[in-house]
Design a protein around this motif. Structure first.
Motif, PDB file in Angstrom:
ATOM      1  N   ASP A   1       1.450   5.822  -8.978  1.00  0.00           N
ATOM      2  CA  ASP A   1       1.100   5.507  -7.527  1.00  0.00           C
ATOM      3  C   ASP A   1      -0.198   5.554  -6.528  1.00  0.00           C
ATOM      4  O   ASP A   1      -0.909   4.908  -6.276  1.00  0.00           O
TER       5      ASP A   1
ATOM      6  N   ARG B   1       0.729  -1.535  -0.245  1.00  0.00           N
ATOM      7  CA  ARG B   1       0.371  -0.140  -0.136  1.00  0.00           C
ATOM      8  C   ARG B   1       1.223   1.357  -0.034  1.00  0.00           C
ATOM      9  O   ARG B   1       0.638   2.483   0.033  1.00  0.00           O
TER      10      ARG B   1
ATOM     11  N   ALA C   1       8.647  -2.015  -2.523  1.00  0.00           N
ATOM     12  CA  ALA C   1       7.854  -0.676  -2.476  1.00  0.00           C
ATOM     13  C   ALA C   1       8.808   0.419  -2.727  1.00  0.00           C
ATOM     14  O   ALA C   1       8.438   1.553  -2.801  1.00  0.00           O
TER      15      ALA C   1
ATOM     16  N   VAL D   1      -2.072   4.121  -4.170  1.00  0.00           N
ATOM     17  CA  VAL D   1      -0.719   3.299  -3.130  1.00  0.00           C
ATOM     18  C   VAL D   1      -0.175   4.905  -2.643  1.00  0.00           C
ATOM     19  O   VAL D   1      -0.393   6.046  -3.414  1.00  0.00           O
TER      20      VAL D   1
END
Ligand code: PLP
Length: 467
Positions: free
Chosen positions: A226, A175, A201, A231
């Protein structure tokens, strides 16, 4: 060991160290030891009966020294320097002597207060933004290393981005994203892995061809993608003096983009940052007033023995919030008063050595003018070295070199450049390491040993250029 025995052997140890510095040039810079050689010289079993310290010292010469690469040798030009100095060694010895474990203010008030004070001093010496100082919401702490600084920056950024840590379950689900350039030290990727974000990430920001600096337009594009995929941009790491070539990211532009999206901006100036003791190099600090955290290593280039990474935050609440756990056995009146700093909440381990003593000793011994002279001397030598490289048509400089790192290669190509590196390192007379720039091998001449003089740099150039 009785105090009398300690006095006797302590004097011998100090003499040994002083003699070591006097004879350091007699050793090959790079250890000639082969794998297993040191262990083979050690007894398989630990001693049943105590031995004399004289025997330990004898084995230091016999077993240990051959396996030492002499980082303090004036012809050590590899990696980045790991500065040592007399006052730092003595400060470290005093810290060992006191044997203090300064996890809480209450476990030794002087350990905490000296650290806070010395980091404010260092902020003054480097002319860092006021918001990093301890008298506002921010403050400084000594971490083991810039890698620890990157890790706690990730943790603080996650804490801030995840409603005080209450939503951390989302971490594993991909996330959150972290952004940095491919020139940035690998410690940022390691920090993402340790923090549970995973290497996945990490987004690599493209760099500009000539300067190797992170491109703000590419960061903007990565963030846009993102955000479109839900994200959260959690952290941007800017390098001021990246490891390979010393590349300098545009901190101000990267910070502006980070803040537009609520992301934390950490600046890693592990090697280069301390150069700001010299006012003419304070361009290094451009944009730092926008940083959420900043680190530089006195243990690299400011005369302070490893380990000593100076790390500052603009708002300590996120850092302390990310790392603070208060079990009953650590409760005490000073902590509960809220009037003190407990540095256990500012780094990963609970326990901590009294590292501020060595930095304090260094700053007091050299003074601001001595620290400036140390940096300026190396920068001048590096500029001279670069001018010799530029004037020799067989060589080319491959990156900007405003400080004391010069990256260069042979125009003839990688094979010749590698052969030259192997030849000079095998001689034992100097030690350089390499990097890759735009897909090509390049050599790094990192000037930063306190003992390096012009004659050592001249000898290095003679060794490199005589073929
Ligand atoms: N960041 C930069 C720019 C570095 O050059 C280095 C090491 O050379 C590091 C981080 C890691 O340093 P440390 O050994 O303090 O973790």
């Amino acid at each position: 060991m009785t105090p009398e025995e300690f006095r006797e052997y302590g004097r011998q140890v100090v003499d040994w160290i002083a003699d070591y510095y006097e004879r350091i040039e007699s050793f090959p810079v790079l250890s000639q030891s082969s794998p297993g050689q040191v262990r083979a010289a050690l007894p398989a079993e630990p001693p049943e009966h105590g031995e004399s310290f004289a025997e330990v010292l004898a084995d230091l010469d016999r077993v240990i020294l051959p396996g030492i690469t002499h980082w303090q040798h004036p012809s050590f030009f590899a990696y980045f320097p790991a500065n040592a100095s007399g006052p730092a060694i003595l400060g470290d010895l005093l810290a060992s002597g006191l044997g203090v474990q300064g996890m809480l203010w209450a476990t030794s008030p002087a350990a905490t207060e000296l650290e806070t004070h010395v980091l404010d001093w260092l902020a003054t010496l480097l002319d860092l933004p006021a918001r990093l100082r301890s008298d506002g919401a921010g403050g400084g702490v000594i971490q083991h290393s810039a890698s620890d600084a990157a890790l706690v920056a990730v943790l603080a950024a996650l804490h801030r981005a995840s409603a005080g840590g209450s939503e951390r379950a989302g971490v594993a689900a991909g996330r959150y994203a972290v952004y940095t350039s491919a020139q940035t030290h690998s410690s940022v990727e390691k920090a993402c892995r340790i923090a549970g974000l995973g290497a996945g990430a990490l987004r690599k920001i493209d760099v500009a061809a000539g300067t190797l600096a992170a491109r703000p337009d590419h960061l903007r594009e990565l963030v846009r993608r993102d955000v479109a995929n839900s994200v959260t941009p959690v952290l941007v790491v800017a390098s001021v003096g990246a490891t390979g070539t010393g590349a300098l990211d545009p901190v101000r532009e990267l910070a502006t983009i980070a803040h537009e999206h609520g992301a934390w901006l950490h600046v890693d100036a592990a090697w280069a940052g301390v150069a700001a003791v010299a006012p003419e190099l304070r361009w290094l600090n451009d944009g730092l007033e926008l940083a959420d955290s900043y680190c530089t290593n006195p243990h690299k280039w400011l005369l302070t023995n490893f380990d000593c990474d100076a790390f500052w935050v603009a708002d300590r609440a996120a850092l302390v919030g990310a790392l603070s756990i208060l079990p009953d056995y650590l409760r005490n009146a000073a902590t509960e008063s809220g009037a003190v700093i407990d540095y256990r909440d500012w780094h990963v381990p609970l326990g901590r050595r009294f590292r501020a003593l060595k930095l304090w000793a260094v700053i007091r011994w050299y003074g601001a003018e001595g620290l400036r002279a140390h940096i300026r001397g190396h920068v001048a030598l590096a500029q001279e070295f670069a001018s010799w490289v530029a004037a020799d048509e067989r060589f080319e400089l491959v990156a900007p070199h405003p400080l004391a790192l010069v990256t260069f290669r042979l125009r003839a190509g990688d094979d010749d450049t590698r052969a030259m590196l192997e030849r000079v390192n095998a001689s034992g007379e100097l030690y350089l390491t390499h990097t890759t720039v735009n897909g090509n091998l390049a050599l790094r001449m990192a000037i930063g040993s306190p003992l390096t003089e012009r004659r050592h740099v001249e000898a290095a150039w003679r060794a490199l250029s005589s073929r």
